[in-house]
Design a protein around this motif. Structure first.
Motif, PDB file in Angstrom:
ATOM      1  N   PRO A   1      27.539  42.145  42.851  1.00 48.65           N
ATOM      2  CA  PRO A   1      27.067  41.460  41.644  1.00 48.65           C
ATOM      3  C   PRO A   1      27.837  40.160  41.413  1.00 48.65           C
ATOM      4  N   HIS A   2      27.115  39.143  41.013  1.00 52.17           N
ATOM      5  CA  HIS A   2      27.746  37.838  40.811  1.00 52.17           C
ATOM      6  C   HIS A   2      28.834  37.903  39.750  1.00 52.17           C
ATOM      7  N   ALA A   3      28.723  38.848  38.837  1.00 50.26           N
ATOM      8  CA  ALA A   3      29.715  38.966  37.769  1.00 50.26           C
ATOM      9  C   ALA A   3      31.107  39.264  38.316  1.00 50.26           C
ATOM     10  N   LEU A   4      31.203  39.928  39.457  1.00 52.50           N
ATOM     11  CA  LEU A   4      32.517  40.196  40.041  1.00 52.50           C
ATOM     12  C   LEU A   4      33.152  38.903  40.550  1.00 52.50           C
ATOM     13  N   HIS A   5      32.358  38.074  41.189  1.00 48.79           N
ATOM     14  CA  HIS A   5      32.880  36.779  41.638  1.00 48.79           C
ATOM     15  C   HIS A   5      33.270  35.910  40.437  1.00 48.79           C
ATOM     16  N   GLU A   6      32.497  35.996  39.373  1.00 56.65           N
ATOM     17  CA  GLU A   6      32.823  35.222  38.174  1.00 56.65           C
ATOM     18  C   GLU A   6      34.132  35.689  37.547  1.00 56.65           C
ATOM     19  N   ALA A   7      34.374  36.999  37.563  1.00 56.47           N
ATOM     20  CA  ALA A   7      35.615  37.529  36.995  1.00 56.47           C
ATOM     21  C   ALA A   7      36.825  37.005  37.750  1.00 56.47           C
ATOM     22  N   VAL A   8      36.719  36.939  39.070  1.00 56.90           N
ATOM     23  CA  VAL A   8      37.823  36.416  39.880  1.00 56.90           C
ATOM     24  C   VAL A   8      37.981  34.913  39.671  1.00 56.90           C
ATOM     25  N   ALA A   9      36.862  34.207  39.595  1.00 57.71           N
ATOM     26  CA  ALA A   9      36.907  32.750  39.459  1.00 57.71           C
ATOM     27  C   ALA A   9      37.494  32.307  38.127  1.00 57.71           C
ATOM     28  N   ALA A  10      37.623  33.223  37.167  1.00 58.71           N
ATOM     29  CA  ALA A  10      38.139  32.867  35.846  1.00 58.71           C
ATOM     30  C   ALA A  10      39.652  33.014  35.740  1.00 58.71           C
ATOM     31  N   VAL A  11      40.305  33.545  36.783  1.00 62.74           N
ATOM     32  CA  VAL A  11      41.748  33.783  36.716  1.00 62.74           C
ATOM     33  C   VAL A  11      42.426  33.189  37.945  1.00 62.74           C
ATOM     34  N   GLY A  12      43.737  33.029  37.847  1.00 56.05           N
ATOM     35  CA  GLY A  12      44.514  32.533  38.973  1.00 56.05           C
ATOM     36  C   GLY A  12      44.894  33.652  39.927  1.00 56.05           C
ATOM     37  N   TYR A  13      45.369  33.252  41.099  1.00 53.28           N
ATOM     38  CA  TYR A  13      45.684  34.245  42.116  1.00 53.28           C
ATOM     39  C   TYR A  13      46.820  35.162  41.678  1.00 53.28           C
ATOM     40  N   HIS A  14      47.786  34.644  40.923  1.00 53.98           N
ATOM     41  CA  HIS A  14      48.897  35.498  40.493  1.00 53.98           C
ATOM     42  C   HIS A  14      48.402  36.620  39.588  1.00 53.98           C
ATOM     43  N   GLN A  15      47.361  36.356  38.795  1.00 54.41           N
ATOM     44  CA  GLN A  15      46.783  37.410  37.959  1.00 54.41           C
ATOM     45  C   GLN A  15      46.053  38.451  38.806  1.00 54.41           C
ATOM     46  N   VAL A  16      45.409  37.989  39.865  1.00 57.07           N
ATOM     47  CA  VAL A  16      44.737  38.912  40.776  1.00 57.07           C
ATOM     48  C   VAL A  16      45.763  39.826  41.446  1.00 57.07           C
ATOM     49  N   VAL A  17      46.879  39.247  41.872  1.00 56.20           N
ATOM     50  CA  VAL A  17      47.934  40.034  42.517  1.00 56.20           C
ATOM     51  C   VAL A  17      48.458  41.105  41.569  1.00 56.20           C
ATOM     52  N   GLU A  18      48.682  40.743  40.325  1.00 50.63           N
ATOM     53  CA  GLU A  18      49.193  41.705  39.354  1.00 50.63           C
ATOM     54  C   GLU A  18      48.164  42.795  39.060  1.00 50.63           C
ATOM     55  N   ALA A  19      46.894  42.413  38.936  1.00 55.30           N
ATOM     56  CA  ALA A  19      45.846  43.409  38.696  1.00 55.30           C
ATOM     57  C   ALA A  19      45.742  44.370  39.872  1.00 55.30           C
ATOM     58  N   ALA A  20      45.875  43.853  41.081  1.00 54.36           N
ATOM     59  CA  ALA A  20      45.819  44.704  42.269  1.00 54.36           C
ATOM     60  C   ALA A  20      47.002  45.661  42.311  1.00 54.36           C
ATOM     61  N   ARG A  21      48.179  45.162  41.943  1.00 56.47           N
ATOM     62  CA  ARG A  21      49.371  46.018  41.943  1.00 56.47           C
ATOM     63  C   ARG A  21      49.214  47.165  40.953  1.00 56.47           C
ATOM     64  N   GLN A  22      48.728  46.859  39.769  1.00 52.08           N
ATOM     65  CA  GLN A  22      48.575  47.893  38.755  1.00 52.08           C
ATOM     66  C   GLN A  22      47.465  48.886  39.103  1.00 52.08           C
ATOM     67  N   ALA A  23      46.429  48.406  39.776  1.00 51.82           N
ATOM     68  CA  ALA A  23      45.294  49.275  40.102  1.00 51.82           C
ATOM     69  C   ALA A  23      45.521  50.083  41.369  1.00 51.82           C
ATOM     70  N   GLY A  24      46.432  49.623  42.231  1.00 52.29           N
ATOM     71  CA  GLY A  24      46.665  50.326  43.486  1.00 52.29           C
ATOM     72  C   GLY A  24      45.701  49.948  44.590  1.00 52.29           C
ATOM     73  N   VAL A  25      45.246  48.685  44.597  1.00 51.77           N
ATOM     74  CA  VAL A  25      44.392  48.203  45.678  1.00 51.77           C
ATOM     75  C   VAL A  25      45.169  47.175  46.493  1.00 51.77           C
ATOM     76  N   SER A  26      44.679  46.894  47.683  1.00 53.09           N
ATOM     77  CA  SER A  26      45.326  45.923  48.565  1.00 53.09           C
ATOM     78  C   SER A  26      44.524  44.633  48.577  1.00 53.09           C
ATOM     79  N   ILE A  27      45.211  43.517  48.520  1.00 51.49           N
ATOM     80  CA  ILE A  27      44.560  42.222  48.673  1.00 51.49           C
ATOM     81  C   ILE A  27      45.353  41.409  49.678  1.00 51.49           C
ATOM     82  N   VAL A  28      44.669  40.480  50.321  1.00 55.15           N
ATOM     83  CA  VAL A  28      45.334  39.595  51.268  1.00 55.15           C
ATOM     84  C   VAL A  28      44.715  38.213  51.139  1.00 55.15           C
TER      85      VAL A  28
END
Length: 251
Positions: free
Chosen positions: A183-210
């Motif tokens: 869904p395009h809404a997922l790409h929009e959610a990522v596009a609204a934040v910086g990478y450091h926020q994505v890293v923190e969200a991934a850490r708290q959720a227990g997912v891996s990002i690269v």
């Protein structure tokens, strides 16, 4: 490996891969290996692009884009080189003197799971999918095998729950289907934040990002390391099986 591969002037990538893989082997000069483009595929295949188009790689890779799209690397040729090296080793163990494979056979092997799915009527999802791009322009890939971390990650980024729900199934099946329309809404959610926020969200959720970087320089390392050993004193050497030079196909 020198002298062991025949008819490889047009498949130099496959020959190079096979030679590199067989580099740790002391001597394979007693096994001839033939690698060509088409093999048993009755089509006039003369290069990597021909093979990718004829054998389904361009079709499968293009599912993500909605149209046939070739891989911009010599993928089928590399796979053929691996098969050739395996064939030479198998022939050496069996006492045979000749093996053959082709880039087309390697390509068909690499898409066999997609051919199997298509033969039973599986319909892949539409085009689209990762990577994702953050507000500061950094592209990244995401990995999780469970729905709960997936839900926590996207909820932490403020994505709509319906988009999170609808995106899980294509994401989970992307390796089996070669596409991942989200869904395009997922790409929009990522596009609204910086990478450091994505890293923190991934850490708290227990997912891996690269994060996706540019191409790295090649590293010339051997594919494996081996230490030659001698049979115990007095142990009989295995007998070499009889084989026809141009009649025994291993690969």
């Amino acid at each position: 490996m020198t002298g062991a591969l025949t008819r490889t002037t047009r498949t130099s990538v496959a020959a190079g891969v096979a030679a590199r893989l067989l580099r740790p082997v002391a001597d394979v000069s007693d096994v001839d290996c033939e690698v060509d483009w088409a093999g048993p595929v009755r089509l006039p295949l003369a290069n990597e692009a021909d093979v990718q188009a004829a054998c389904g790689i361009s079709h499968v890779h293009g599912r993500r884009y909605g149209r046939p799209t070739p891989l911009r690397v010599d993928y089928a040729s590399v796979v053929a080189g691996v098969l050739a090296a395996q064939g030479v080793l198998a022939a050496r163990l069996a006492g045979l003197r000749w093996v053959s494979t082709s880039v087309a056979q390697a390509a068909l092997l690499s898409v066999s799971q997609y051919l199997a799915g298509a033969s039973v009527g599986e319909r892949p999802h539409g085009p689209g999918g990762p990577p994702f791009t953050t507000a500061d322009g950094l592209r990244f890939e995401l990995e999780t095998l469970d729905a709960e971390p997936w839900q926590r990650f996207w909820s932490g980024l403020g994505a709509p729950s319906a988009a999170v729900r609808d995106g899980w199934r294509p994401f989970q099946q992307r390796f089996a289907t070669a596409c991942c329309p989200l869904p395009h809404a997922l790409h929009e959610a990522v596009a609204a934040v910086g990478y450091h926020q994505v890293v923190e969200a991934a850490r708290q959720a227990g997912v891996s990002i690269v994060a996706l970087a540019g191409e790295l320089p090649p590293v010339d390392l051997p594919p494996w390391r081996g230490t030659p050993s001698s049979p115990p004193t007095g142990a009989p050497r295995p007998e070499r099986a009889a084989g026809r030079r141009c009649g025994d196909r291993v690969v």
